[in-house]
Design a protein around this motif. Sequence first.
Motif, short mmCIF file in Angstrom:
data_model
loop_
_atom_site.label_atom_id
_atom_site.label_comp_id
_atom_site.label_asym_id
_atom_site.label_seq_id
_atom_site.Cartn_x
_atom_site.Cartn_y
_atom_site.Cartn_z
N LYS A 161 4.17 0.19 -13.10
CA LYS A 161 2.67 -0.01 -12.91
C LYS A 161 2.60 0.24 -11.32
O LYS A 161 3.55 0.09 -10.71
CB LYS A 161 2.08 -1.43 -13.17
CG LYS A 161 2.01 -1.52 -14.61
CD LYS A 161 1.22 -0.83 -15.41
CE LYS A 161 0.84 -1.22 -16.72
NZ LYS A 161 1.82 -1.36 -17.84
N THR A 162 1.52 0.83 -11.06
CA THR A 162 1.07 0.99 -9.59
C THR A 162 0.25 -0.33 -9.33
O THR A 162 -0.95 -0.41 -9.73
CB THR A 162 0.19 2.35 -9.16
OG1 THR A 162 1.27 3.38 -9.52
CG2 THR A 162 0.08 2.43 -7.83
N VAL A 163 0.73 -1.00 -7.77
CA VAL A 163 -0.09 -2.28 -7.69
C VAL A 163 -0.48 -1.97 -6.15
O VAL A 163 0.02 -1.47 -5.30
CB VAL A 163 0.95 -3.46 -7.77
CG1 VAL A 163 0.28 -4.61 -7.24
CG2 VAL A 163 1.41 -3.60 -9.08
N ILE A 172 4.58 -11.35 0.07
CA ILE A 172 5.11 -12.17 -1.19
C ILE A 172 4.66 -11.38 -2.42
O ILE A 172 5.36 -11.60 -3.35
CB ILE A 172 4.49 -13.64 -0.88
CG1 ILE A 172 5.34 -14.49 -1.98
CG2 ILE A 172 3.12 -13.97 -0.71
CD1 ILE A 172 5.16 -15.84 -1.63
N LEU A 173 3.22 -11.12 -2.39
CA LEU A 173 2.89 -10.66 -3.78
C LEU A 173 3.22 -9.26 -4.08
O LEU A 173 3.56 -8.91 -5.31
CB LEU A 173 1.22 -10.66 -3.67
CG LEU A 173 0.65 -12.26 -3.73
CD1 LEU A 173 -0.93 -11.91 -3.64
CD2 LEU A 173 1.26 -13.08 -4.51
N SER A 174 3.66 -8.44 -3.09
CA SER A 174 3.99 -7.19 -3.07
C SER A 174 5.42 -7.25 -3.59
O SER A 174 5.73 -6.42 -4.71
CB SER A 174 4.06 -6.30 -1.93
OG SER A 174 2.72 -6.21 -1.52
N LEU A 175 6.17 -8.16 -2.91
CA LEU A 175 7.52 -8.21 -3.52
C LEU A 175 7.81 -8.72 -4.96
O LEU A 175 8.70 -8.43 -5.72
CB LEU A 175 8.25 -8.94 -2.44
CG LEU A 175 8.39 -8.62 -1.06
CD1 LEU A 175 9.30 -9.62 -0.27
CD2 LEU A 175 9.01 -7.35 -1.02
N ALA A 176 6.86 -9.50 -5.32
CA ALA A 176 7.03 -10.25 -6.62
C ALA A 176 6.53 -9.19 -7.67
O ALA A 176 7.29 -9.08 -8.56
CB ALA A 176 6.03 -11.50 -6.73
N PRO A 220 -4.65 4.53 1.67
CA PRO A 220 -4.96 6.09 0.84
C PRO A 220 -5.99 5.69 -0.13
O PRO A 220 -6.49 4.64 -0.44
CB PRO A 220 -3.69 6.21 0.28
CG PRO A 220 -3.06 4.74 0.20
CD PRO A 220 -3.52 3.96 1.37
N SER A 221 -6.46 6.86 -0.63
CA SER A 221 -7.28 6.75 -1.79
C SER A 221 -6.54 6.95 -2.99
O SER A 221 -6.04 8.15 -3.27
CB SER A 221 -8.47 8.05 -1.53
OG SER A 221 -9.29 8.11 -2.68
N LEU A 222 -6.63 6.01 -3.73
CA LEU A 222 -5.99 6.24 -5.05
C LEU A 222 -6.43 5.16 -6.14
O LEU A 222 -7.20 4.33 -5.78
CB LEU A 222 -4.42 6.08 -4.67
CG LEU A 222 -3.91 4.45 -4.12
CD1 LEU A 222 -4.10 3.38 -5.44
CD2 LEU A 222 -2.87 4.44 -3.34
N LYS A 223 -6.01 5.14 -7.47
CA LYS A 223 -6.20 4.29 -8.56
C LYS A 223 -5.03 3.75 -8.85
O LYS A 223 -3.92 4.29 -8.98
CB LYS A 223 -6.90 4.92 -9.54
CG LYS A 223 -8.07 5.77 -9.12
CD LYS A 223 -9.23 4.75 -8.82
CE LYS A 223 -10.71 5.64 -8.65
NZ LYS A 223 -11.57 4.51 -8.43
N ALA A 224 -5.08 2.39 -9.01
CA ALA A 224 -4.17 1.42 -9.33
C ALA A 224 -4.17 0.95 -10.70
O ALA A 224 -5.19 0.36 -11.13
CB ALA A 224 -3.71 0.26 -8.35
N ASP A 225 -3.15 0.27 -11.10
CA ASP A 225 -3.15 -0.25 -12.53
C ASP A 225 -3.39 -1.98 -12.31
O ASP A 225 -3.94 -2.66 -13.00
CB ASP A 225 -1.72 -0.21 -13.21
CG ASP A 225 -1.30 1.08 -13.30
OD1 ASP A 225 -2.16 2.03 -14.13
OD2 ASP A 225 -0.33 1.67 -12.73
#
Length: 293
Positions: A161-163, A172-176, A220-225
Amino acid sequence: MPWIQLRLSANEDTAEKYSDWLMACGAQAVTFIDAKDTPIYEPLPGDEVLYWANTVVMGLYDATHDMDAAIRYLQRIHPDREKMKFKLEQLEDKDWEREWMDNFHPMKFGEKLWICPSWREVPEPDAVNVMLDPGLAFGTGTHPTTALCLTWLDSLDLTGKTVVDFGCGSGILSLAALKLGAKQVIGIDIDPQALQASKENAKRNGVESRLSLYLPQDQPSLKADIVVANILAGPLRELAPTITGFLANDAKLALSGVLEAQAESLQEIYSQWCEMDPVAVQEEWVRLSGTGR
C-alpha cells in the motif's frame, strides 16, 4: 544544577506579554502549556502564534535567583496585582535527558507491532519492531493520540500500500506503516526538524528508500491507499480538503490529536468525503477513522 519554576495563569491575550515579563525578570527559558496538554508547534516564519484560552506560562530560573525580587517585579507591572495567580515550584536536580531515556520502554500496539527505543533491546525479535529515537520531534507512542493511530495501523493489511502520514513528526507512524508492509510512505510536516528526525529514524530501520519527506509547500499531488493525520483539531478542520484530497477510492483514513469534545464536529466535516467509523477513545483523546467514497 537545581532549578525553580514560576508558573503564571494567563489566556490567549496575555500569554505572550507574560512571557516577556518572565524573561525580563531573569527567566532562562519560558514554556507555554494548557490544561489538556496540547502542544504548540514552532510556527512557520511570519505565522501568528495562537495560545489557549487558559494558558500556563512557565519560567525556569536558576535556584540561586532572587525569586522574591522577581515576584515583586511582576506584581508591580501587573495591571491587577490582586488577581495575579502564580506558583513557585522547586524542580529536582536531575539529568533530565537521562531520566527521559530511562523511562521510555518498548511498547506493543495491536497484535504484532512494537515501538522500541533505539538504545534498548527488542522484547520480541520476530515481531514487527520499529526502532525509534524521537530527537526533537513529536511522537514516541506514549501519547494516546499516537497509540490510537499505531493500533489502527496494526489492524490493517498494509502490504503493497501507499500511505500518507500528514504531520509525520518523528516518523513513528510512517515507520510503523513501512515495517507493516507498506510499499511507500509520504511524510509531510511543517517542521524541518521533524523531517530530519523522520529521515534518521528511517535509516535506523533500514526503510529510508521507501520514505519520501516533504514540507507542505512541496507536497506532491497523489492518491494513497491509507492516509493518517495525527495533528490537532484546528488544523484537521482547516485542512480537511487537503487531507481528504490524498484519498484514493475506498482508501482508509485515520485522524487523531482530537479531544472527545471535538470529535462530533470533525466527524461531521469528514463525513462529506468518507463513510466514518465509530470513534475510538483512549483517556480524553479520540481517533476518527473512515473509508473514502
